[in-house]
Design a protein around this motif. Structure first.
Motif, mmCIF file in Angstrom:
data_model
loop_
_atom_site.group_PDB
_atom_site.id
_atom_site.type_symbol
_atom_site.label_atom_id
_atom_site.label_comp_id
_atom_site.label_asym_id
_atom_site.label_seq_id
_atom_site.Cartn_x
_atom_site.Cartn_y
_atom_site.Cartn_z
ATOM 1 N N ASP A 1 -1.334 3.485 -2.856
ATOM 2 C CA ASP A 1 -2.654 3.162 -3.386
ATOM 3 C C ASP A 1 -3.432 2.372 -2.343
ATOM 4 O O ASP A 1 -2.900 1.993 -1.297
ATOM 5 N N THR A 2 -4.697 2.119 -2.662
ATOM 6 C CA THR A 2 -5.609 1.498 -1.711
ATOM 7 C C THR A 2 -6.220 0.231 -2.297
ATOM 8 O O THR A 2 -6.740 0.248 -3.421
ATOM 9 N N PRO A 3 -6.180 -0.888 -1.559
ATOM 10 C CA PRO A 3 -6.806 -2.118 -2.047
ATOM 11 C C PRO A 3 -8.320 -1.980 -2.099
ATOM 12 O O PRO A 3 -8.936 -1.444 -1.185
ATOM 13 N N ASP B 1 -6.837 -6.191 -6.194
ATOM 14 C CA ASP B 1 -6.988 -5.062 -7.112
ATOM 15 C C ASP B 1 -6.856 -3.761 -6.332
ATOM 16 O O ASP B 1 -7.399 -3.630 -5.221
ATOM 17 N N TYR B 2 -6.169 -2.790 -6.933
ATOM 18 C CA TYR B 2 -5.982 -1.482 -6.303
ATOM 19 C C TYR B 2 -6.795 -0.412 -7.021
ATOM 20 O O TYR B 2 -7.119 -0.543 -8.216
ATOM 21 N N ASN C 1 0.833 -1.211 0.000
ATOM 22 C CA ASN C 1 0.000 0.000 0.000
ATOM 23 C C ASN C 1 0.859 1.248 0.000
ATOM 24 O O ASN C 1 0.569 2.236 -0.701
ATOM 25 N N SER D 1 -6.204 2.489 -8.250
ATOM 26 C CA SER D 1 -5.678 3.138 -9.452
ATOM 27 C C SER D 1 -5.330 2.168 -10.561
ATOM 28 O O SER D 1 -4.775 2.573 -11.583
ATOM 29 N N ALA E 1 -0.908 5.596 -8.550
ATOM 30 C CA ALA E 1 0.155 4.626 -8.296
ATOM 31 C C ALA E 1 1.496 5.219 -8.650
ATOM 32 O O ALA E 1 1.682 5.803 -9.704
ATOM 33 N N ARG F 1 -6.100 0.122 6.111
ATOM 34 C CA ARG F 1 -5.793 -0.369 4.762
ATOM 35 C C ARG F 1 -5.008 -1.682 4.827
ATOM 36 O O ARG F 1 -5.226 -2.589 4.016
ATOM 37 N N ARG G 1 -10.093 4.729 0.412
ATOM 38 C CA ARG G 1 -9.335 5.245 -0.721
ATOM 39 C C ARG G 1 -8.703 6.600 -0.419
ATOM 40 O O ARG G 1 -9.265 7.423 0.299
ATOM 41 N N VAL H 1 -6.970 -6.093 3.555
ATOM 42 C CA VAL H 1 -6.693 -7.199 2.631
ATOM 43 C C VAL H 1 -6.865 -8.536 3.345
ATOM 44 O O VAL H 1 -7.501 -9.461 2.828
#
Length: 452
Positions: free
Chosen positions: A201-203, A286-287, A196, A289, A448, A413, A442, A417
């Motif tokens: 970025d954010t999952p 999946d992220y 992260n 962005s 990214a 975050r 988010r 996951v």
């Protein structure tokens, strides 16, 4: 004026924070209370540090009273993972800020309860992610943030725990997913936080597979393995998968001599029945962005370390870290080594095979030769990360272009996951992070490859 601290959960992990308060940060921090359900553990830490002689000792039921009566500014939470949320929320509501050891918590309802308490009280929660501060991980962050490999498209990340360190999670309370959330949360929260943070970025979606394939009674029987004694502390010959608590004075004091108070056994057989945590895990993440993470964790490898590859639109960065090259079985008359986690302490045994301890970061741009990136030498636990983290915790974070200091949003975050991974394991389906957690994690205005 020094910040007044109480610590709740005085097991093995507490020592890092307590030694920082008593040592390098004694000028800005003061311990006023040690809280634990087990009196022997809290007394152990009080008695080993002369400056702690007068700290207040108490049980978890006294948390609010201790915060009020001792004028506690911050509570350090190093209790069992399933209790983190309770202790965080109670501390916030009682008027103290919180420093909490990862993972922040282990499931979606408790994650929401922490966010609601922060919103309600306006107080702060810091989640400690020391791996961000390891020079090797910071070096990879610098490469990505510089744009040298372009926009991040995908990440592959494999972490292997060896048969000394990995096995230990199946001896203690972590073996029960209701206590720890399993390795997807307890251990991999570190790893997901790194990704992260590396890609800023954010999952948003998780699909996972895994199971208990090596430890536990069923897997052992399927291989024809003879059962071990119920616990590893005994006289006579020892199996390489046993831990004798008498092999280390601290383990003996914190657990063997303390078990009379709460019945907790720290040295149980890794091939017992009733283990619910998985030892092999994979996830596709999946992220927001666009990047995709492919992650794998194995807890019975012959060596320990990790490999990361970050693919970008302009090239690729690869980081390999070997923290322990091999686990060599001792003779049957020897106790197991107390040095379970090779990232937390220096491992001084010599490598005897073709694999050698070390780390290497390689960057290769399209249509160019590969280049090795120098990694500054780290000193101390977790690749030199512990000391840098503790300075930020106790002194306060300085300006950091890499964005290493972390807050509760980073903690959320990181566990998102694993929490969604556990749900995916249960259902066999991909899981939407925001929908399942009931929280929108988010980041605004980031892409990214940008610095967090």
């Amino acid at each position: 004026m020094r910040t007044r601290y109480a610590l709740i959960g005085s097991g093995h992990r507490a020592q890092m924070y307590l030694d920082a308060i008593a040592g390098p940060h004694a000028d800005v921090a003061e311990l006023v209370a040690l809280i634990d359900v087990n009196p022997a553990r809290r007394e152990f830490h009080r008695d080993r540090v002369p400056s702690f002689a007068d700290v207040r000792l108490g049980g978890p039921e006294e948390l609010e009273a201790i915060i009020a009566e001792e004028k506690v500014d911050r509570v350090i939470v190093t209790s069992v993972d399933r209790l983190h949320a309770e202790h965080v929320v109670r501390s916030l509501d009682a008027g103290a800020d919180v420093v909490v050891e990862k993972p922040l918590t282990i499931d979606a309802p408790s994650a929401r309860s922490i966010q609601e308490a922060i919103d309600r009280t306006g107080r702060s929660v810091v989640v400690t992610f020391n791996y961000r501060y390891s020079p090797r991980n910071s070096a990879l962050k610098q490469v990505i943030a510089s744009g040298e490999i372009g926009d991040v498209v995908s990440v592959t990340f494999e972490w292997v725990l060896d048969t000394q360190h990995g096995a230990d999670y199946f001896r203690r309370w972590h073996r029960d997913k209701t206590n720890s959330g399993g390795l997807f949360i307890h251990k991999a929260a570190h790893h997901f936080d790194l990704v992260n943070w590396w890609i800023a970025d954010t999952p948003v979606r998780v699909y996972a597979r895994g199971g208990l394939r090596f430890y536990g009674a069923d897997a052992a029987v399927s291989r024809g393995r003879a059962p071990l004694p119920e616990r590893g502390t005994h006289d006579g010959a020892h199996d390489p998968f046993e831990l004798d608590l008498r092999s280390d004075e601290r383990l003996e004091a914190l657990y063997l001599k303390a078990e009379q108070h709460d019945g907790y056994l720290r040295d149980r057989s890794v091939f017992d029945a009733g283990i619910t945590a998985e030892d092999n895990l994979t996830a596709i993440v999946d992220y927001a962005s666009g990047p995709v993470l492919t992650y794998a964790l194995n807890a019975h490898s012959p060596w320990e370390g990790y490999r990361v590859a970050v693919n970008g639109t302009a090239g690729r960065a690869e980081l390999e870290v070997i923290e322990r090259a091999e686990v060599v079985a001792k003779s049957e008359s020897e106790h197991s080594s107390p040095h379970l986690d090779p990232s937390a302490v220096a491992v001084t045994t010599e490598d005897s095979g073709v694999r050698e301890r070390g780390e290497r970061l390689v960057v290769q741009k399209h249509f160019a030769a590969a280049q090795e990136v120098e990694i500054p030498e780290g000193v101390g636990g977790h690749g030199g990360g512990d000391a840098l983290l503790l300075r930020d915790v106790f002194v306060g974070p300085a300006e950091d272009e890499l964005g290493r200091p972390s807050d509760h949003r980073d903690g959320l975050r990181a566990i998102s996951v694993g929490i969604c991974g556990n749900e995916s394991l249960a259902t066999g389906l991909p899981v939407d992070v925001a929908e399942f957690l009931g929280l929108d994690l988010r980041r605004e205005g980031t892409t990214a490859g940008a610095t967090a």
